[in-house]
Design a protein around this motif. Structure first.
Motif, PDB file in Angstrom:
ATOM      1  N   LEU A   1       0.833  -1.207   0.000  1.00  0.00           N
ATOM      2  CA  LEU A   1       0.000   0.000   0.000  1.00  0.00           C
ATOM      3  C   LEU A   1       0.866   1.256   0.000  1.00  0.00           C
ATOM      4  CD1 LEU A   1      -2.875  -1.039   2.448  1.00  0.00           C
ATOM      5  CD2 LEU A   1      -2.905  -1.003  -0.048  1.00  0.00           C
ATOM      6  N   VAL A   2       1.968   1.223   0.749  1.00  0.00           N
ATOM      7  CA  VAL A   2       2.895   2.362   0.743  1.00  0.00           C
ATOM      8  C   VAL A   2       3.488   2.542  -0.657  1.00  0.00           C
ATOM      9  CG1 VAL A   2       5.114   3.199   1.589  1.00  0.00           C
ATOM     10  CG2 VAL A   2       3.469   2.228   3.187  1.00  0.00           C
ATOM     11  N   ALA A   3       3.854   1.432  -1.291  1.00  0.00           N
ATOM     12  CA  ALA A   3       4.470   1.483  -2.619  1.00  0.00           C
ATOM     13  C   ALA A   3       3.536   2.085  -3.661  1.00  0.00           C
ATOM     14  CB  ALA A   3       4.911   0.089  -3.040  1.00  0.00           C
ATOM     15  N   ILE A   4       2.294   1.636  -3.702  1.00  0.00           N
ATOM     16  CA  ILE A   4       1.384   2.116  -4.742  1.00  0.00           C
ATOM     17  C   ILE A   4       0.887   3.534  -4.475  1.00  0.00           C
ATOM     18  CG2 ILE A   4       0.663  -0.238  -5.292  1.00  0.00           C
ATOM     19  CD1 ILE A   4      -1.970   0.279  -3.891  1.00  0.00           C
ATOM     20  N   SER A   5       1.105   4.027  -3.253  1.00  0.00           N
ATOM     21  CA  SER A   5       0.662   5.382  -2.928  1.00  0.00           C
ATOM     22  C   SER A   5       1.441   6.433  -3.705  1.00  0.00           C
ATOM     23  CB  SER A   5       0.798   5.641  -1.423  1.00  0.00           C
ATOM     24  OG  SER A   5       2.164   5.708  -1.036  1.00  0.00           O
ATOM     25  N   THR A   6       2.595   6.053  -4.283  1.00  0.00           N
ATOM     26  CA  THR A   6       3.404   7.018  -5.044  1.00  0.00           C
ATOM     27  C   THR A   6       2.827   7.280  -6.427  1.00  0.00           C
ATOM     28  OG1 THR A   6       4.843   5.249  -5.874  1.00  0.00           O
ATOM     29  CG2 THR A   6       5.513   6.338  -3.837  1.00  0.00           C
ATOM     30  N   GLU A   7       1.894   6.456  -6.862  1.00  0.00           N
ATOM     31  CA  GLU A   7       1.285   6.630  -8.181  1.00  0.00           C
ATOM     32  C   GLU A   7      -0.131   7.183  -8.034  1.00  0.00           C
ATOM     33  OE1 GLU A   7       2.601   6.255 -11.133  1.00  0.00           O
ATOM     34  OE2 GLU A   7       4.525   5.449 -10.471  1.00  0.00           O
ATOM     35  N   LYS A   8      -0.405   8.257  -8.733  1.00  0.00           N
ATOM     36  CA  LYS A   8      -1.696   8.926  -8.646  1.00  0.00           C
ATOM     37  C   LYS A   8      -2.838   7.964  -8.992  1.00  0.00           C
ATOM     38  CE  LYS A   8      -4.220  12.988 -10.330  1.00  0.00           C
ATOM     39  NZ  LYS A   8      -4.171  14.162 -11.241  1.00  0.00           N
ATOM     40  N   GLY A   9      -3.815   7.871  -8.118  1.00  0.00           N
ATOM     41  CA  GLY A   9      -5.016   7.085  -8.363  1.00  0.00           C
ATOM     42  C   GLY A   9      -4.904   5.602  -8.037  1.00  0.00           C
ATOM     43  N   GLU A  10      -3.716   5.131  -7.634  1.00  0.00           N
ATOM     44  CA  GLU A  10      -3.542   3.694  -7.386  1.00  0.00           C
ATOM     45  C   GLU A  10      -3.920   3.285  -5.963  1.00  0.00           C
ATOM     46  OE1 GLU A  10      -3.086   1.516  -9.540  1.00  0.00           O
ATOM     47  OE2 GLU A  10      -2.342   2.608 -11.271  1.00  0.00           O
ATOM     48  N   LEU A  11      -3.782   4.189  -4.999  1.00  0.00           N
ATOM     49  CA  LEU A  11      -4.142   3.863  -3.616  1.00  0.00           C
ATOM     50  C   LEU A  11      -5.650   4.072  -3.449  1.00  0.00           C
ATOM     51  CD1 LEU A  11      -3.159   2.937  -0.875  1.00  0.00           C
ATOM     52  CD2 LEU A  11      -2.745   5.326  -0.269  1.00  0.00           C
ATOM     53  N   SER A  12      -6.404   3.023  -3.756  1.00  0.00           N
ATOM     54  CA  SER A  12      -7.868   3.087  -3.708  1.00  0.00           C
ATOM     55  C   SER A  12      -8.413   1.900  -2.934  1.00  0.00           C
ATOM     56  CB  SER A  12      -8.425   3.069  -5.136  1.00  0.00           C
ATOM     57  OG  SER A  12      -8.076   1.849  -5.783  1.00  0.00           O
ATOM     58  N   ILE A  13      -9.704   1.937  -2.661  1.00  0.00           N
ATOM     59  CA  ILE A  13     -10.343   0.831  -1.950  1.00  0.00           C
ATOM     60  C   ILE A  13     -10.280  -0.442  -2.778  1.00  0.00           C
ATOM     61  CG2 ILE A  13     -12.538  -0.037  -1.042  1.00  0.00           C
ATOM     62  CD1 ILE A  13     -13.266   2.830  -0.306  1.00  0.00           C
ATOM     63  N   LYS A  14     -10.504  -0.320  -4.085  1.00  0.00           N
ATOM     64  CA  LYS A  14     -10.459  -1.487  -4.970  1.00  0.00           C
ATOM     65  C   LYS A  14      -9.083  -2.133  -4.967  1.00  0.00           C
ATOM     66  CE  LYS A  14     -14.136  -0.167  -8.209  1.00  0.00           C
ATOM     67  NZ  LYS A  14     -14.454   0.165  -9.637  1.00  0.00           N
ATOM     68  N   ASN A  15      -8.037  -1.303  -5.066  1.00  0.00           N
ATOM     69  CA  ASN A  15      -6.683  -1.844  -5.071  1.00  0.00           C
ATOM     70  C   ASN A  15      -6.290  -2.408  -3.706  1.00  0.00           C
ATOM     71  OD1 ASN A  15      -6.058  -1.545  -7.743  1.00  0.00           O
ATOM     72  ND2 ASN A  15      -4.851   0.308  -7.493  1.00  0.00           N
ATOM     73  N   THR A  16      -6.822  -1.842  -2.642  1.00  0.00           N
ATOM     74  CA  THR A  16      -6.565  -2.386  -1.306  1.00  0.00           C
ATOM     75  C   THR A  16      -7.111  -3.806  -1.198  1.00  0.00           C
ATOM     76  OG1 THR A  16      -6.661  -0.173  -0.315  1.00  0.00           O
ATOM     77  CG2 THR A  16      -6.922  -2.057   1.170  1.00  0.00           C
ATOM     78  N   ILE A  17      -8.295  -4.019  -1.738  1.00  0.00           N
ATOM     79  CA  ILE A  17      -8.888  -5.362  -1.745  1.00  0.00           C
ATOM     80  C   ILE A  17      -8.038  -6.306  -2.599  1.00  0.00           C
ATOM     81  CG2 ILE A  17     -10.911  -6.717  -2.433  1.00  0.00           C
ATOM     82  CD1 ILE A  17     -12.606  -4.208  -1.831  1.00  0.00           C
ATOM     83  N   ILE A  18      -7.570  -5.813  -3.748  1.00  0.00           N
ATOM     84  CA  ILE A  18      -6.696  -6.615  -4.622  1.00  0.00           C
ATOM     85  C   ILE A  18      -5.446  -7.051  -3.866  1.00  0.00           C
ATOM     86  CG2 ILE A  18      -5.230  -6.553  -6.684  1.00  0.00           C
ATOM     87  CD1 ILE A  18      -8.146  -6.745  -7.376  1.00  0.00           C
ATOM     88  N   VAL A  19      -4.842  -6.122  -3.133  1.00  0.00           N
ATOM     89  CA  VAL A  19      -3.625  -6.422  -2.368  1.00  0.00           C
ATOM     90  C   VAL A  19      -3.902  -7.457  -1.288  1.00  0.00           C
ATOM     91  CG1 VAL A  19      -1.896  -5.463  -0.798  1.00  0.00           C
ATOM     92  CG2 VAL A  19      -2.584  -4.175  -2.826  1.00  0.00           C
ATOM     93  N   ILE A  20      -5.033  -7.345  -0.612  1.00  0.00           N
ATOM     94  CA  ILE A  20      -5.378  -8.260   0.477  1.00  0.00           C
ATOM     95  C   ILE A  20      -5.483  -9.699  -0.008  1.00  0.00           C
ATOM     96  CG2 ILE A  20      -7.257  -8.892   2.062  1.00  0.00           C
ATOM     97  CD1 ILE A  20      -7.710  -5.880   2.499  1.00  0.00           C
ATOM     98  N   ILE A  21      -6.076  -9.884  -1.200  1.00  0.00           N
ATOM     99  CA  ILE A  21      -6.241 -11.255  -1.713  1.00  0.00           C
ATOM    100  C   ILE A  21      -5.048 -11.716  -2.549  1.00  0.00           C
ATOM    101  CG2 ILE A  21      -8.750 -11.043  -1.699  1.00  0.00           C
ATOM    102  CD1 ILE A  21      -8.681 -10.653  -4.704  1.00  0.00           C
ATOM    103  N   MET A  22      -4.131 -10.796  -2.830  1.00  0.00           N
ATOM    104  CA  MET A  22      -2.996 -11.099  -3.691  1.00  0.00           C
ATOM    105  C   MET A  22      -2.088 -12.175  -3.098  1.00  0.00           C
ATOM    106  SD  MET A  22      -0.420  -8.226  -5.266  1.00  0.00           S
ATOM    107  CE  MET A  22       0.723  -8.595  -6.592  1.00  0.00           C
ATOM    108  N   TYR A  23      -1.880 -12.117  -1.793  1.00  0.00           N
ATOM    109  CA  TYR A  23      -0.966 -13.058  -1.132  1.00  0.00           C
ATOM    110  C   TYR A  23      -1.435 -14.496  -1.285  1.00  0.00           C
ATOM    111  CZ  TYR A  23       1.892 -15.211   2.506  1.00  0.00           C
ATOM    112  OH  TYR A  23       2.771 -16.014   3.187  1.00  0.00           O
ATOM    113  N   PHE A  24      -2.741 -14.695  -1.230  1.00  0.00           N
ATOM    114  CA  PHE A  24      -3.295 -16.050  -1.260  1.00  0.00           C
ATOM    115  C   PHE A  24      -3.483 -16.597  -2.674  1.00  0.00           C
ATOM    116  CE2 PHE A  24      -4.927 -13.780   2.452  1.00  0.00           C
ATOM    117  CZ  PHE A  24      -4.486 -14.604   3.473  1.00  0.00           C
ATOM    118  N   THR A  25      -3.348 -15.744  -3.663  1.00  0.00           N
ATOM    119  CA  THR A  25      -3.634 -16.160  -5.040  1.00  0.00           C
ATOM    120  C   THR A  25      -2.431 -15.939  -5.957  1.00  0.00           C
ATOM    121  OG1 THR A  25      -4.622 -13.957  -5.378  1.00  0.00           O
ATOM    122  CG2 THR A  25      -6.121 -15.777  -4.842  1.00  0.00           C
TER     123      THR A  25
END
Length: 416
Positions: free
Chosen positions: A358-382
């Motif tokens: 989440l810290v990493a993607i915060s450097t790109e405009k528009g990437e730190l969003s609720i949708k991307n947060t959900i993507i990150v949460i499930i990313m580890y398991f998939t």
């Protein structure tokens, strides 16, 4: 404690070590991005060097027109660069498309090299060497055939390179232009922002170290003259070139303001083929350069060799072991005494993994969003679990190449 407890402990230590390294790189990368914002890159150079832009292409009819036009429209003095597209043994309509583009831009330095299975068709490295031998620039730039660089991408790279003679190359970054197509491209978008570009930024900030990607970079011609071009046996020619440059005493810097947009795999089948090829290529490079890990004169190369060994040997084995023992424990085939500690350490590792991304993607405009947060949460398991399969496939294919002495050829990523 029994043998399975010790094995689990090993896997947890390795996983935590890799996570710790990546967290440090993310912190360093974040600081580097802040540094870049302070730099004055608006001022023009008094004189721009002549640049040869090389584009190796094989059956790229779906994307090559857009790429060619984007490169011909770069915000760089028109008389100071040439675009050379190596249409290498293509069987599609690439030659026809490029011919029309050349007619449209007939007053520009635009060269098309069409090869066949006799004069080319041996892979990306060979195609690059063909273009390099016909180029005249004192600096060479490389772009993949599916790239749409932003107009100032090349200018940012050149300004950075000429500012320091110790720099042998400067790399920009590529972004996923089809990131919203499906869940896979969303995963790839997050991966490139975090494990590639934020890691590159962190490595430069902390160690003055970067690895050349396959696209959007510039390199001094004198380096290629000295090493006689690209290694034609290397599938990941970019990593191999980076290792050789560091041993020569040059540095490779990351310039995050230079951006190109490229098409990423949209299906698992294409993704598996691409990433297993990358894994196989990196294994070749590590084995080729392993002897330098104990050589002080190898400089920064040793860090990368060690990092790749950690990833492709220790981290791969640790993830496979931890997942296997977890499944065996769940069906009560094996007994683990440190279950409680294992769970706590795993939760901590998972939390750090999510927060660092989440810290990493915060450097790109528009990437730190609720949708991307959900993507990150499930990313580890998939998505992250699929990486283990990819690395294993890379090992398997590398061994097959060695045993059967297979020749390097084009490994084309399917376009959509």
């Amino acid at each position: 404690m029994n043998i399975f407890d010790y094995i689990i402990l090993y896997s947890l230590i390795v996983i935590w070590l890799i996570i710790f390294i990546n967290v440090i790189l993310v912190i360093g990368g974040y600081l580097y991005y802040l540094d870049i914002l302070k730099e004055n890159l608006v001022q023009e150079l008094k004189e721009y060097p002549f640049v040869s832009v090389l584009v190796p292409a094989h059956n790229e009819g779906k994307v090559i027109e857009k790429t060619a036009k984007a490169l011909l429209e770069l915000e760089y003095p028109k008389d100071k660069y040439e675009v050379i597209i190596i249409n290498d043994n293509s069987s599609d309509n690439s030659a026809e498309i490029l011919g029309k583009v050349k007619e449209e831009y007939k007053n520009r330095n635009f060269i098309i090299i069409n090869t066949d299975k006799t004069t080319g068709g041996k892979g990306k490295s060979t195609a690059l060497n063909i273009g390099y031998k016909q180029s005249k620039g004192e600096i060479l730039a490389v772009y993949d055939a599916d790239n749409t660089p932003e107009k100032k991408a090349l200018k940012y790279l050149i300004k950075t390179l000429v500012s320091d003679e110790k720099l042998g190359a400067v790399i920009g970054k590529f972004r996923c232009r089809n990131k919203n197509v499906n869940i896979l491209t969303k995963f790839i978008n997050i991966e490139t922002l975090t494990f590639q570009w934020m890691a590159q930024a962190g490595r430069w900030k902390l160690f003055k170290l970067c690895t050349i990607p396959g696209t959007n970079f510039v390199i001094r011609r004198k380096i290629l003259d000295e090493i006689n071009g690209w290694d034609t046996k290397a599938i990941t020619e970019d990593t191999e070139l980076s290792f050789r440059m560091y041993r020569m005493g040059y540095k490779i810097k990351f310039m995050p303001l230079s951006v190109t947009w490229e098409q990423e795999p949209q299906t698992l089948n294409v993704w598996f083929k691409q990433r297993s090829r990358w894994a196989k290529g990196n294994i070749y490079v590590v084995l080729k350069n392993f002897k330098y890990i104990f050589d002080k004169s190898a400089g920064a190369t040793r860090f990368d060799i060690l990092y790749y060994i950690l990833i492709y040997v220790f981290f791969l084995s640790a993830t496979i072991i931890s997942d296997a023992i977890f499944l065996l424990g769940a069906i009560e085939v094996v007994h683990i005494n440190i279950v409680g500690y294992n769970t706590i350490l795993w939760i901590m590792a998972y939390s750090v993994f999510v927060l660092s991304i989440l810290v990493a993607i915060s450097t790109e405009k528009g990437e730190l969003s609720i949708k991307n947060t959900i993507i990150v949460i499930i990313m580890y398991f998939t998505y992250c679990k699929l990486w283990g399969i990819v690395a294993a496939l890379g090992f398997y294919n590398y061994i097959k190449d060695v045993i059967f002495k297979r020749e390097v050829k084009w490994y084309k990523t399917e376009r959509f």
